[in-house]
Write a protein that holds these residues in place. Sequence first.
Motif, PDB file in Angstrom:
ATOM      1  N   MET A 189       0.837  -1.199   0.000  1.00 45.89           N
ATOM      2  CA  MET A 189       0.000   0.000   0.000  1.00 45.89           C
ATOM      3  C   MET A 189       0.879   1.258   0.000  1.00 45.89           C
ATOM      4  SD  MET A 189      -2.580  -1.886  -0.085  1.00 45.89           S
ATOM      5  CE  MET A 189      -4.022  -0.854  -0.021  1.00 45.89           C
ATOM      6  N   ASP A 193      -0.926   6.524   2.558  1.00 42.16           N
ATOM      7  CA  ASP A 193      -2.328   6.154   2.810  1.00 42.16           C
ATOM      8  C   ASP A 193      -2.432   4.625   2.754  1.00 42.16           C
ATOM      9  OD1 ASP A 193      -4.992   5.495   2.682  1.00 42.16           O
ATOM     10  OD2 ASP A 193      -5.478   6.809   0.987  1.00 42.16           O
ATOM     11  N   THR A 195      -4.706   2.677   2.809  1.00 41.32           N
ATOM     12  CA  THR A 195      -5.867   2.052   2.162  1.00 41.32           C
ATOM     13  C   THR A 195      -5.763   2.138   0.633  1.00 41.32           C
ATOM     14  OG1 THR A 195      -7.158   4.090   2.205  1.00 41.32           O
ATOM     15  CG2 THR A 195      -7.367   2.647   4.130  1.00 41.32           C
ATOM     16  N   ASP A 241      -7.150  -3.162  12.369  1.00 47.86           N
ATOM     17  CA  ASP A 241      -7.709  -1.835  12.086  1.00 47.86           C
ATOM     18  C   ASP A 241      -6.628  -0.763  11.976  1.00 47.86           C
ATOM     19  OD1 ASP A 241     -10.322  -2.822  12.158  1.00 47.86           O
ATOM     20  OD2 ASP A 241     -10.261  -2.837  14.359  1.00 47.86           O
ATOM     21  N   PRO A 243      -4.286   0.169   9.131  1.00 46.95           N
ATOM     22  CA  PRO A 243      -3.795  -0.089   7.764  1.00 46.95           C
ATOM     23  C   PRO A 243      -2.340   0.324   7.540  1.00 46.95           C
ATOM     24  CG  PRO A 243      -5.516   1.611   7.766  1.00 46.95           C
ATOM     25  CD  PRO A 243      -5.504   0.990   9.129  1.00 46.95           C
ATOM     26  N   ASN A 247       0.696  -2.217   6.781  1.00 55.62           N
ATOM     27  CA  ASN A 247       1.465  -2.098   5.536  1.00 55.62           C
ATOM     28  C   ASN A 247       2.970  -2.149   5.822  1.00 55.62           C
ATOM     29  OD1 ASN A 247       1.838  -1.665   2.728  1.00 55.62           O
ATOM     30  ND2 ASN A 247       2.095   0.551   3.081  1.00 55.62           N
TER      31      ASN A 247
END
Length: 334
Positions: A189, A193, A195, A241, A243, A247
């Motif tokens: 990712m 970010d 997500t 929860d 991300p 990553n």
Amino acid sequence: MRVVSGIQPTGNLHLGNYLGAIKQWVAMQDAMAAGDDCLFFLADLHALTVAIDPRELASNTIEMAAALVASGIDPDRAILFNQARVPAHSELTWILNGTARIGWLNRMTQFKDKAGKNRESASIGLYAYPVLMAADVLVYNASHVPVGDDQKQHLELARDIATKFNTDFGSDVFVLPEPLVSKAAPRVMSLRDGTAKMSKSDPSDASRINLTDSDDAIAQKLKKAKSDADVLPDTAAGLADRPEARNLVTIYAALAGTSVDAVLADHAGKGFGAFKPALADVAVATLGPIRERMTALLDDRAAMGAILEKGAAKARTLAAPTLRAAQDAVGLQV
Ligand code: ADP
Ligand code: TRP
């Protein structure tokens, strides 16, 4: 086993491409048994489906080939080439255009994504792209095709085209290829970010680690990567929860060739102030030597071109009998 896969020479290779695709290719090449073949190619014909700068296409093709060799693709064991130098791909595509149905292509989600709202002005090539991809693998009777998740639909189409061709012409010209979606390949990712996918098209260079980045740039980008204020948990479930945290730990595990749980076993309880420098060390240790080999290879672009031409000669030999069989099956015998 005959493994065939391609990658578009779009330039700007990043850590996502390396961990998600290239590293899997190298692993397949290294696991090859006697009698197996691995064919890896730069999909330069596919690159023509969107606007391109001709000079950039040529240099991207050479640079991407160098990146593959620098990452461990060995041109003496794997067959490395660019698609344009093996005309059988294009010739078989035209024959398969007679078999592929418009309704099948209309279902391809990548075309819908790439064409966007302005479908009328997309190129015919962008629409027909999956037929060329089918020819890429069918022309070699590929048994296994390593691809990312987004390419699975194209491979299903290749199987449909092969099945219909074999049925329509009462032949067994084509082998049905199996997609190989590696469980080991992580989805990397963005560093900004957790997500969003790390991508060459992200306008922020800080979102990705490029294979050409210096050791310093790699360390700086990882130091500035988005994270959170908590310490690392002791199991992967604790990252559910988080991300950005997930990553960075995933990247560490993939680079070190270990699991997320093993990384957490070593680093649980640490905050990112301590974890990021450790991650930077692992990243620099893996990517630094790749970058240096790449630079050395690109000092002699003609030699890189010669490597590709040697691969293309082998590929042409392997492709010829299948193309001929397909021509014979449809009545192009004269
Ligand atoms: P990009 O998204 O940067 O345009 P491509 O679509 O050209 O990359 O992808 C080339 C290959 O790299 C494909 O096999 C794709 O699955 C893989 N890949 C691209 N981005 C990532 C990522 N962020 N994580 C894992 N694999 C990736
Ligand atoms: N379409 C693939 C991609 O964008 C690249 C590709 C072209 C390919 N021909 C192929 C992949 C044949 C596997 C097999 O990533």
